[in-house]
Design a protein around this motif. Sequence first.
Motif, PDB file in Angstrom:
ATOM      1  N   THR A 111      15.869  50.309  14.704  1.00  0.00           N
ATOM      2  CA  THR A 111      14.352  50.086  15.020  1.00  0.00           C
ATOM      3  C   THR A 111      14.354  50.219  16.694  1.00  0.00           C
ATOM      4  O   THR A 111      14.556  49.753  17.424  1.00  0.00           O
ATOM      5  N   ASN A 130      18.474  33.222  10.814  1.00  0.00           N
ATOM      6  CA  ASN A 130      19.041  34.064   9.664  1.00  0.00           C
ATOM      7  C   ASN A 130      20.165  34.136   9.225  1.00  0.00           C
ATOM      8  O   ASN A 130      21.300  33.556   9.821  1.00  0.00           O
ATOM      9  N   LYS A 131      20.530  34.631   8.176  1.00  0.00           N
ATOM     10  CA  LYS A 131      21.852  34.959   7.611  1.00  0.00           C
ATOM     11  C   LYS A 131      22.551  33.564   7.256  1.00  0.00           C
ATOM     12  O   LYS A 131      23.709  33.272   7.467  1.00  0.00           O
ATOM     13  N   ILE A 189      13.602  50.069   8.208  1.00  0.00           N
ATOM     14  CA  ILE A 189      14.995  50.600   8.059  1.00  0.00           C
ATOM     15  C   ILE A 189      15.687  49.451   8.362  1.00  0.00           C
ATOM     16  O   ILE A 189      15.693  49.228   9.356  1.00  0.00           O
ATOM     17  N   GLY A 226      18.859  40.949  11.882  1.00  0.00           N
ATOM     18  CA  GLY A 226      17.834  40.812  10.664  1.00  0.00           C
ATOM     19  C   GLY A 226      16.431  40.928  10.626  1.00  0.00           C
ATOM     20  O   GLY A 226      15.663  40.270   9.898  1.00  0.00           O
ATOM     21  N   LYS A 227      16.069  41.452  12.015  1.00  0.00           N
ATOM     22  CA  LYS A 227      14.621  41.287  12.152  1.00  0.00           C
ATOM     23  C   LYS A 227      13.743  42.060  11.299  1.00  0.00           C
ATOM     24  O   LYS A 227      12.593  41.888  10.439  1.00  0.00           O
ATOM     25  N   SER A 228      14.507  43.454  11.043  1.00  0.00           N
ATOM     26  CA  SER A 228      13.708  44.306  10.014  1.00  0.00           C
ATOM     27  C   SER A 228      13.830  43.850   8.592  1.00  0.00           C
ATOM     28  O   SER A 228      12.860  43.776   7.635  1.00  0.00           O
ATOM     29  N   SER A 229      15.001  43.134   8.150  1.00  0.00           N
ATOM     30  CA  SER A 229      15.032  42.545   6.793  1.00  0.00           C
ATOM     31  C   SER A 229      13.978  41.594   6.578  1.00  0.00           C
ATOM     32  O   SER A 229      13.511  41.233   5.707  1.00  0.00           O
ATOM     33  N   LYS A 273      17.988  39.920  19.136  1.00  0.00           N
ATOM     34  CA  LYS A 273      18.841  41.023  19.636  1.00  0.00           C
ATOM     35  C   LYS A 273      19.143  41.828  18.494  1.00  0.00           C
ATOM     36  O   LYS A 273      18.760  41.528  17.334  1.00  0.00           O
ATOM     37  N   PRO A 274      19.782  43.167  18.574  1.00  0.00           N
ATOM     38  CA  PRO A 274      19.909  44.040  17.705  1.00  0.00           C
ATOM     39  C   PRO A 274      20.768  43.370  16.513  1.00  0.00           C
ATOM     40  O   PRO A 274      21.515  42.564  16.566  1.00  0.00           O
ATOM     41  N   ASN A 275      20.289  43.838  15.224  1.00  0.00           N
ATOM     42  CA  ASN A 275      21.369  43.345  14.075  1.00  0.00           C
ATOM     43  C   ASN A 275      21.213  41.879  13.530  1.00  0.00           C
ATOM     44  O   ASN A 275      22.030  41.489  12.700  1.00  0.00           O
ATOM     45  N   SER A 331      17.619  32.926   4.714  1.00  0.00           N
ATOM     46  CA  SER A 331      18.339  34.241   4.653  1.00  0.00           C
ATOM     47  C   SER A 331      17.397  35.213   4.095  1.00  0.00           C
ATOM     48  O   SER A 331      16.797  35.221   2.849  1.00  0.00           O
ATOM     49  N   ASP A 367      22.971  32.432   4.648  1.00  0.00           N
ATOM     50  CA  ASP A 367      24.031  32.720   3.289  1.00  0.00           C
ATOM     51  C   ASP A 367      25.417  32.673   3.927  1.00  0.00           C
ATOM     52  O   ASP A 367      26.348  32.626   3.000  1.00  0.00           O
ATOM     53  N   MET A 368      25.661  33.022   5.120  1.00  0.00           N
ATOM     54  CA  MET A 368      27.107  32.884   5.517  1.00  0.00           C
ATOM     55  C   MET A 368      27.246  32.494   7.128  1.00  0.00           C
ATOM     56  O   MET A 368      27.495  33.169   8.096  1.00  0.00           O
ATOM     57  N   LEU A 404      18.303  37.935   3.408  1.00  0.00           N
ATOM     58  CA  LEU A 404      18.951  38.914   2.340  1.00  0.00           C
ATOM     59  C   LEU A 404      18.513  38.485   0.958  1.00  0.00           C
ATOM     60  O   LEU A 404      18.333  38.947   0.027  1.00  0.00           O
ATOM     61  N   ASP A 451      23.427  48.191   9.065  1.00  0.00           N
ATOM     62  CA  ASP A 451      24.160  47.390   9.996  1.00  0.00           C
ATOM     63  C   ASP A 451      24.557  48.014  11.180  1.00  0.00           C
ATOM     64  O   ASP A 451      25.384  47.570  11.996  1.00  0.00           O
TER      65      ASP A 451
END
Length: 464
Positions: free
Chosen positions: A259, A338-339, A251, A236-239, A232-234, A363, A341-342, A365, A254
């Motif tokens: 994309t 993903n993420k 790109i 972290g796919k592009s990351s 789903k959006p946001n 992560s 780290d939090m 990031l 947040d």
Amino acid sequence: MNFPDDTIAAVSTPPGEGGIGIIRLSGKDAIAVIDRLFSSPLDKRLKDMRSHTIIYGFIKDPASLDRIDEVLASVMRAPLTYTREDVVEVNCHGGRVPLRRILSLVLNEGVRLAEPGEFTKRAFLNGRIDLLQAEAVIDVIRAMTDQSERIALQQLEGMLSAEIMAIKDSVTELCALIEAYIDFPEEEVEMPEKAGIDASVRSIRNRLSALSRSFDEGRLFREGAAMAIVGKPNVGKSSLLNVLIKKDRAIVTDLPGTTRDIIEESLNIDGLPVRVMDTAGIREAHNLAEAEGVKRSLAAIEGADIVLAVFDASRPLDQADRQVIKRVRHKKAIMVINKCDMIHQDFDQADTELNTHTAVKISALKNEGTDILKKKIVATLSSKKIPGHDVIPDLLITNIRHKQLVDTATFSLERARETLERGEPLEVTALSLRECLDSLGEIIGAVTTEDILNRIFSEFCIGK
Ligand SMILES: Nc1nc2c(ncn2[C@@H]2O[C@H](COP(=O)(O)OP(=O)(O)O)[C@@H](O)[C@H]2O)c(=O)[nH]1
Ligand SMILES: [Mg+2]
């Protein structure tokens, strides 16, 4: 098929500027033609040179006697050459002008411009290599990773051809046995024993199906595995794409829904070539552009060899995430959490639905966990043996043409066995075995048509 008897030439180095450029000629007039355009300070002639030697001199315009370029000419006499014909290669400066001028002088001497792949086609027509080997040439040139190149080289060296030939020999033997009995029923030829025939058919079929199965994996090394990053959006796919390719290509914001078009990049994971696609977030679209993006993401899932489904551990799983899980259920997929780290206290890492496929925590990031993810990707796509750098891979079929012919051969073989089982006349069995032989022959080019050849060699670059 006609054997070539004219002389061809082409620029064999890629277009653009380079230290050297090479013009290659092949055919009976190759040496004489360059001799007419060449002058050496010591008055040497190519025709007096030993085979496989290089001579220094100039190419000059025979009309104006202008020097065109300073060159080295290699003389290679038939039959120990790439095409099995006389070959001359002129190394000149790698600029557009010298290459073009020398080539046009050569063509003025009655030489024909080579078609794409024509040098390799001649190597095949003149019997130096078989069709499988000729096809491997382009695969070596196009190889995306060391491992892909190694597999192509193995094919070029004839290892796959040897296996096909060995299988073909076994079928021929079987066929001969049956045909001998058909041809000389009154003589002392014994009726071939059914159990024996059955056993050979079975063993041949096993070898064929091992080859056919290897295509699933072999194809990836030739074409690259298609890998779609979805979620789903946001999340972290592009990351994730950016850390995998070690570049800021996509790109990252947040703002959900950034994309929209699919971004594709090439990646080498442990020798496996992978085409990574970053896709638009999958959710209820808010406008037409986003709807189109979602449509493309869903199509990317279908076209992918492997899917990375990304989830955001900084929020609890929601309906949209569950939609994503559902969409990839039928595919080879890795769940990427993903993420990490939090991690949100309500994010359930052990969620059973999420763990229907292998889950990997990362992560993007902080670039943590991505090495493990890469290992999982390779393990999911390829059998353990391949990516290990020091293991020579088993024989792999990488080309759809070969796979289809192996399958057709298997089909004919199977039919031969059935006719035998049903007690049909041996003529019918022999016929199916002949068909099997034809398909195998077509793989290595023992049986072929101009049409097939044109299709294969038109994929090549000019000058090869
Ligand atoms: N804390 C954290 N934030 C991340 C991580 N990966 C991505 N983000 C952030 O999440 C937001 C969305 O990332 P993006 O890659 O654009 O997500 P996409 O919409 O799925 O392509 C951005 O603000 C990223 O910086 C991560 O591993 N940890
Ligand atoms: Mg994105």
